[in-house]
Design an enzyme around this catalytic site. Structure first.
Site, short mmCIF file in Angstrom:
data_model
loop_
_atom_site.label_atom_id
_atom_site.label_comp_id
_atom_site.label_asym_id
_atom_site.label_seq_id
_atom_site.Cartn_x
_atom_site.Cartn_y
_atom_site.Cartn_z
N PHE A 1 -8.26 -3.84 0.35
CA PHE A 1 -6.86 -4.09 0.05
C PHE A 1 -6.05 -2.80 -0.09
O PHE A 1 -5.13 -2.72 -0.90
CB PHE A 1 -6.73 -4.98 -1.19
CG PHE A 1 -7.39 -6.31 -1.03
CD1 PHE A 1 -6.75 -7.35 -0.36
CD2 PHE A 1 -8.67 -6.51 -1.51
CE1 PHE A 1 -7.38 -8.57 -0.19
CE2 PHE A 1 -9.31 -7.74 -1.34
CZ PHE A 1 -8.66 -8.78 -0.67
N ARG A 2 -6.43 -1.78 0.67
CA ARG A 2 -5.75 -0.50 0.69
C ARG A 2 -5.76 0.21 -0.67
O ARG A 2 -4.93 1.09 -0.93
CB ARG A 2 -4.32 -0.63 1.23
CG ARG A 2 -4.26 -1.27 2.62
CD ARG A 2 -2.88 -1.15 3.25
NE ARG A 2 -2.55 0.25 3.53
CZ ARG A 2 -2.98 0.94 4.59
NH1 ARG A 2 -3.79 0.37 5.48
NH2 ARG A 2 -2.60 2.18 4.77
N MET A 3 -6.69 -0.17 -1.53
CA MET A 3 -6.87 0.54 -2.79
C MET A 3 -7.84 1.71 -2.56
O MET A 3 -8.90 1.82 -3.18
CB MET A 3 -7.40 -0.42 -3.87
CG MET A 3 -6.42 -1.50 -4.26
SD MET A 3 -7.11 -2.70 -5.43
CE MET A 3 -7.52 -1.64 -6.82
#
Length: 209
Positions: A187-189
């Site tokens: 999740f683009r973390m």
């Protein structure tokens, strides 16, 4: 939605582990890239700039790494050679799509010793040594046939295995002041771990993605 659902098989790995120095981590990531990248895992984008700050970037191959820094070789009369000699600062960016990782290096630049350049030049194939010696890298070339003619002339002049290293061909070492490790996360973390030179050691910290 849980942040651990519907992930690719290898995306569930944890964040980059804390460590006091960057080189062992770099070697670990490079080894994984060697095992998984289809071509040239040692390819790295080299960014240089002119004395007045005009930037340029291109891909080169990393040919050595030690406690001092990261080494590559080139024609010192090429554009990158001219820029490194007039403004001895550079940045490197390794990007491995197969492992979804990136390493960025920033620092000053020095020439490697003549002995190091001689040893690496001698390790290249004869054809690669001839091609390097025949090239006025980054200078205008009228036709491809002109370059081929130079190669043929050098092959005739050096019929044996020995091909002398041109005096303007050698290595540069990037002495890192900053190294950042980036790892793709769900999740683009994404995870970012940065090292900054502090005397003989390093300070470390994490950055928001």
């Amino acid at each position: 939605m849980s942040l651990t659902t519907e992930l690719p098989a290898d995306a569930a790995r944890g964040p980059i582990p804390d460590t006091a120095e960057p080189y062992a981590l770099f070697e670990e990531w490079m080894a994984e890239a060697v095992a998984r990248e289809p071509n040239d895992p040692n390819a790295v984008c080299l960014a240089t700039s002119t004395a007045d700050g005009w930037p340029s970037a291109r891909m080169v191959l990393l040919k050595g790494r030690d406690e001092q820094g990261f080494v590559f070789y080139t024609n010192e009369q090429s554009r990158k050679g001219d820029e490194l000699l007039s403004n001895p600062r550079a940045a490197l960016c390794f990007h491995w799509k197969s492992t979804r990782r990136q390493v960025r290096v920033e620092g000053t630049v020095e020439r490697v010793t003549a002995a190091e350049s001689d040893a690496y030049f001698a390790s290249r194939s004869r054809g690669s040594r001839i091609a390097a010696a025949a090239s006025d890298q980054s200078r205008p070339l009228a036709t491809r046939a002109d370059y081929a003619a130079r190669v043929a002339a050098l092959e005739a002049a050096n019929p044996g295995e020995t091909v002398p290293r041109p005096p303007h061909w050698g290595g540069f070492r990037v002495l890192p002041a900053r190294i950042e490790f980036w790892q793709d996360m769900p999740f683009r973390m994404h995870d970012r771990l940065v090292f900054e030179r502090l005397g003989e050691g390093w300070s470390t910290g994490r950055l928001f993605p």
